[in-house]
Scaffold this motif. Structure first.
Motif, PDB file in Angstrom:
ATOM      1  N   LEU A 235    -128.836 -65.522  31.052  1.00 27.37           N
ATOM      2  CA  LEU A 235    -128.613 -66.967  30.537  1.00 27.37           C
ATOM      3  C   LEU A 235    -127.295 -66.630  29.315  1.00 27.37           C
ATOM      4  N   SER A 236    -127.538 -65.560  28.651  1.00 28.60           N
ATOM      5  CA  SER A 236    -126.135 -65.441  27.564  1.00 28.60           C
ATOM      6  C   SER A 236    -124.830 -65.372  28.248  1.00 28.60           C
TER       7      SER A 236
ATOM      8  N   SER B 189    -123.865 -76.461  27.093  1.00 30.09           N
ATOM      9  CA  SER B 189    -124.299 -77.555  28.417  1.00 30.09           C
ATOM     10  C   SER B 189    -123.691 -78.924  28.512  1.00 30.09           C
TER      11      SER B 189
ATOM     12  N   HIS C 143    -126.373 -73.091  22.442  1.00 32.79           N
ATOM     13  CA  HIS C 143    -126.068 -73.096  24.107  1.00 32.79           C
ATOM     14  C   HIS C 143    -126.219 -74.547  24.453  1.00 32.79           C
TER      15      HIS C 143
ATOM     16  N   LEU D   1    -124.011 -66.506  30.904  1.00 34.25           N
ATOM     17  CA  LEU D   1    -123.795 -67.833  31.571  1.00 34.25           C
ATOM     18  C   LEU D   1    -123.346 -68.722  30.341  1.00 34.25           C
ATOM     19  N   ASN D   2    -123.593 -68.627  29.190  1.00 36.26           N
ATOM     20  CA  ASN D   2    -123.286 -69.480  28.021  1.00 36.26           C
ATOM     21  C   ASN D   2    -121.755 -69.235  27.778  1.00 36.26           C
TER      22      ASN D   2
ATOM     23  N   LYS E 137    -133.053 -64.330  28.993  1.00 29.68           N
ATOM     24  CA  LYS E 137    -131.826 -64.540  28.027  1.00 29.68           C
ATOM     25  C   LYS E 137    -130.916 -63.597  28.395  1.00 29.68           C
TER      26      LYS E 137
ATOM     27  N   GLU F   4    -123.160 -72.454  38.012  1.00 27.45           N
ATOM     28  CA  GLU F   4    -123.428 -72.150  36.404  1.00 27.45           C
ATOM     29  C   GLU F   4    -124.447 -73.275  35.903  1.00 27.45           C
ATOM     30  N   GLY F   5    -125.293 -73.761  36.637  1.00 24.97           N
ATOM     31  CA  GLY F   5    -126.138 -74.969  36.497  1.00 24.97           C
ATOM     32  C   GLY F   5    -125.562 -76.376  36.732  1.00 24.97           C
TER      33      GLY F   5
END
Ligand code: TGC
Ligand code: FAD
Length: 388
Positions: free
Chosen positions: A240-241, A321, A317, A243-244, A237, A367-368
């Protein structure tokens, strides 16, 4: 003064404060004056315009939505508008600001020690130091949890080994926020330029995001002082946070690229004569222009609502996305359609279209990827994870 008027079909300007409009107009004017005249040259040469780093710092574009330690402390609408305008210039310029602000300054700000914050944040905010974010590895892209880069506690220091790939600003960076496993748990480390065993060779041969520096990071027995671990977060996390935050900025940024393509296409189709009249008079062309306007307008409403949710602390989040995947998707479709509507001229560097189109191939991937965000939403809808 900006020469670009923007697109505001649904009067979203009325929903912005005076400060938000002023920030947007300032960035817009700066992009017209400082980015657009030089960006094709840099994109062709495959170089990043280094002279813009400190200027971006002085203008308050770096870590715009962070408070204290020399950061501008703007709200998330302002941060989004900055990303939108920078990316109308080029995705590489927005990428630079995203990485610096959301992926380097944010984790130091949120998870760093006071010493780390005082050492790095003022310099990063001013553009006097450059940062990068190392999460992706050669064999672990969409699945960063599988990373093999590893730190071992040696008592008085950590020993770091492994490699990261596809790292924006890597070769330029004074500090790298590197995610590695310590006793099997993902942790963040600050790796500094010049540390023995650390190299950051530039990756060559990109057809996309050519004005951005992309690098490998190689750690060969790098001795990290104990003070270089981010104390405030453990587990996936952590990255990932970050990336948010960056994905939020990309949702706005992709719109900027789409707006640039739309503007160029309106200009082109109203002046290009075929069959004795402007091609904009043909219904098929008007249909495409109307579709572009429709998608940009929907995208604008999406990110403005997202900004308000973020400022109110209500954002989840999965909402980020949805915005990231939607706005990258419509931007790349708009760029591809714009390329077609410019005919052969669409492949020339006299127009911004093909540059945006090629850039967006990276933006929709990093970023996904589109499908990773689809699966994030699928998990939210069904409660079933496609990743397990
Ligand atoms: P999963 O079990 O879902 O999550 C692990 C923990 O993290 C939490 N979490 C999040 N927290 C904050 N923000 C998010 N977006 C989060 N997503 C998940 C989650 O609640 C959990 O917390 P806890 O407390 O239970 O431990 O993890 P998973 O292994 O199933 O992976 C999920 C998946 C696939 C969505 C994730 O790995 C992912 O997002 N993959 C995509 C990788 C990616 O985006 N890489 C980007 C690299 S950086 C980059 O591209 C920079 S480009 C910059 C530029 O130039 O602009
Ligand atoms: P893969 O994960 O191998 O995916 C390949 C394909 O498989 C994709 O279509 C994907 O959608 C699909 N796929 C994967 N898993 C699934 C699944 N479970 N179900 C269905 N389909 C799936 N990373 C950083 O850490 N820092 C950076 O600064 C950074 N900058 C970048 C700059 C550029 C220009 C680029 C292109 C990338 C950058 N990245 C960075 C890396 C980026 O985040 C990854 O490329 C991205 O996360 C995808 O990983 P991958 O390339 O390994 O693709």
């Amino acid at each position: 003064m900006a020469t670009y008027a923007g697109i505001d079909f649904y009067n979203t300007d009325d929903m912005l404060t005076e400060e938000e409009r002023s920030v947007r107009d300032t960035v817009r004017g700066w992009v017209d004056e400082r980015v657009l005249p030089i960006i094709e040259g840099h994109s062709t040469a495959g170089t990043f315009p280094m002279e813009l780093c400190k200027e971006m710092g002085e203008m308050g574009f770096l870590g715009a939505n962070l408070e204290g330690y020399g950061c501008p402390g703007l709200n998330n609408v302002c941060y989004g508008l900055i990303c939108q305008e920078l990316e109308r210039g080029d995705s590489a310029v927005r990428s630079f600001a995203s990485v610096q602000g959301s992926l380097v300054m944010f984790p130091i700000h949120a998870y760093g020690s006071e010493d780390q914050k005082n050492k790095w944040l003022p310099k990063l905010a001013a553009g006097e130091a450059i940062g990068c974010f190392g999460l992706t590895e050669p064999d672990h892209g969409s699945d960063p949890g599988g990373m093999v880069t590893k730190a071992v506690d040696m008592g008085d220091h950590y020993l770091l080994n492994g490699a990261k790939m596809w790292i924006t600003n890597g070769t330029l960076a004074d500090v790298a926020v590197v995610w590695a496993k310590l006793d099997g748990v993902v942790r963040g480390f600050l790796v500094e330029k010049g540390m023995e065993g650390f190299t950051a060779p530039e990756m060559m041969g990109k057809h996309s995001l050519r004005a951005s520096v992309t690098s490998e990071l190689v750690f060969d027995d790098v001795k990290l002082p104990k003070g270089n671990i981010l104390p405030g977060v453990q587990g996936l996390k952590g990255p990932l946070s970050c990336l948010n935050n960056a994905r939020y900025g990309i949702s706005w940024g992709a719109l900027g690229a789409a707006m640039g393509c739309f503007d160029a296409t309106v200009n082109y189709t109203t002046t290009r004569i075929q069959f004795g009249k402007p091609i904009a008079s043909f219904q098929l062309i008007q249909n495409k222009l109307a579709w572009m306007l429709r998608e940009i307008t929907k995208g604008q409403l999406l990110v403005l609502r997202l900004a308000h949710l973020k400022d109110e602390g209500k954002l989840i989040h999965q909402q980020v996305s949805l915005a990231k995947m939607n706005n990258c998707d419509i931007a790349i479709q708009i760029a591809r359609t714009a390329r077609d509507m410019h005919g052969a001229n669409g492949i020339l560097n006299e127009y911004p279209i093909m540059r945006h189109m090629a850039n967006l191939e990276s933006v929709i991937t990093y970023e996904g990827t589109h499908d990773i965000h689809n699966l994030v939403l699928g998990r939210w809808i069904t409660g079933i994870s496609a990743f397990e």
